[in-house]
Design an enzyme around this catalytic site. Structure first.
Site, mmCIF file in Angstrom:
data_model
loop_
_atom_site.group_PDB
_atom_site.id
_atom_site.type_symbol
_atom_site.label_atom_id
_atom_site.label_comp_id
_atom_site.label_asym_id
_atom_site.label_seq_id
_atom_site.Cartn_x
_atom_site.Cartn_y
_atom_site.Cartn_z
ATOM 1 N N THR A 269 -1.343 -34.024 16.664
ATOM 2 C CA THR A 269 -1.868 -33.597 17.818
ATOM 3 C C THR A 269 -1.932 -34.622 18.884
ATOM 4 O O THR A 269 -1.532 -35.833 18.587
ATOM 5 C CB THR A 269 -3.567 -33.112 17.625
ATOM 6 O OG1 THR A 269 -4.078 -34.421 17.179
ATOM 7 C CG2 THR A 269 -3.951 -32.129 16.813
ATOM 8 N N VAL B 166 -4.303 -42.111 11.764
ATOM 9 C CA VAL B 166 -4.754 -42.835 12.650
ATOM 10 C C VAL B 166 -3.453 -42.921 13.755
ATOM 11 O O VAL B 166 -2.382 -43.619 13.334
ATOM 12 C CB VAL B 166 -5.350 -43.949 12.727
ATOM 13 C CG1 VAL B 166 -5.605 -44.538 14.059
ATOM 14 C CG2 VAL B 166 -6.625 -43.815 11.850
ATOM 15 N N LYS B 167 -3.240 -42.100 14.839
ATOM 16 C CA LYS B 167 -2.146 -41.938 15.678
ATOM 17 C C LYS B 167 -2.434 -43.245 16.859
ATOM 18 O O LYS B 167 -3.384 -43.112 17.540
ATOM 19 C CB LYS B 167 -1.953 -40.787 16.296
ATOM 20 C CG LYS B 167 -0.715 -40.349 17.061
ATOM 21 C CD LYS B 167 -0.428 -39.100 17.149
ATOM 22 C CE LYS B 167 0.826 -38.663 17.896
ATOM 23 N NZ LYS B 167 0.703 -37.537 18.463
ATOM 24 N N ILE B 168 -1.297 -44.314 16.769
ATOM 25 C CA ILE B 168 -1.812 -45.335 17.641
ATOM 26 C C ILE B 168 -0.643 -45.242 18.639
ATOM 27 O O ILE B 168 0.785 -45.354 18.367
ATOM 28 C CB ILE B 168 -1.691 -46.760 16.725
ATOM 29 C CG1 ILE B 168 -2.494 -46.494 15.682
ATOM 30 C CG2 ILE B 168 -1.732 -47.803 17.508
ATOM 31 C CD1 ILE B 168 -2.365 -47.628 14.427
ATOM 32 N N ALA C 200 -4.443 -38.047 14.396
ATOM 33 C CA ALA C 200 -5.515 -38.073 15.195
ATOM 34 C C ALA C 200 -5.615 -39.115 16.108
ATOM 35 O O ALA C 200 -5.355 -40.504 15.683
ATOM 36 C CB ALA C 200 -6.893 -38.055 14.540
#
Ligand code: E4P
Length: 217
Positions: free
Chosen positions: A27, A86-88, A60
């Site tokens: 997402t 965890v999307k960074i 996310a």
């Protein structure tokens, strides 16, 4: 090869999950906004709902762009469910945050990758996944699939374990080209995944089989 669906639409996620070939979901804030999911609490609840539908990894994205903020947000997101990745963003503090999470055993996806140098940094920082945006490069007349090939070569040269998550995949041919190159994962819309089902000879052959069956029964 893993298949992720790139949407925050719960119906499409359910439909892809029901196919039995879904490995995860990606997402981003734009996809959330498209579904009308706004506000921290609603977004968190939406991630929870997605994790209930699928078995695999769910990316996310953090909103913070400073190291401390990313750590705080990322840890909160990771605590929601072990499926959360965890999307960074691919920025200086993002790389620092990626290293921090990798040392803590928290899964990461470094996003907005548009060069092999950025891909090298993400791997060095221990990213679980890194997302080169194939379609957005194609949009500006740059070879998106060529970037996937370069990254595959570099990662294989050094045995990096970071998974190449080909993102911004727009259609079925992107998926097949990524498969030939050896991308570890693709993420795209349901339509691109379902496009793999289609062949006119399958439809013609099936119609013939059914009509021949009817003749004898
Ligand atoms: C990646 O994780 C992004 O969500 C996504 O693939 C971007 O795709 P787009 O270029 O079609 O918006």
């Amino acid at each position: 090869m893993k298949f992720f669906i790139d949407t925050a639409n719960l119906d499409q996620i359910r439909e892809a999950q029901a196919l039995g070939i879904l490995d995860g979901v990606t997402t981003n804030p734009s996809l959330m906004a498209k579904e009308g999911i706004t506000g921290k609490e609603n977004i968190i609840n939406h991630y929870r709902a997605i994790c209930e539908i699928v078995d695999g990894d769910v990316s996310a994205e953090v909103i913070a762009t400073d190291f401390e903020g990313m750590i705080q947000e990322g840890e909160a997101l990771a605590s929601l469910n072990p499926q959360i990745v965890v999307k960074i963003p691919m920025i200086k503090d993002g790389i620092k945050a990626c290293k921090y999470f990798s040392e803590k055993g928290i899964k990461t996806n470094v996003t907005l990758i548009f060069s092999s140098g950025q891909a090298l940094l993400a791997a060095k920082a221990g990213a679980t996944y890194m997302s080169p945006f194939v379609g957005r490069l194609d949009d500006i007349s740059t070879d998106g699939l060529g970037l996937i090939s370069e990254i595959r070569l570099i990662y294989d040269n050094y045995g990096f374990k970071t998974q190449i998550l080909a993102a911004s995949v727009r259609h079925t041919m992107h998926i097949m080209d990524c498969a030939k190159i050896g991308a570890d994962v693709i993420t795209g819309p349901l339509s691109a995944i379902e496009g793999l089902l289609k062949h006119p000879l399958t439809d013609i052959g099936l119609a013939q089989f059914l009509s021949d069956y009817k003749k004898g029964n």
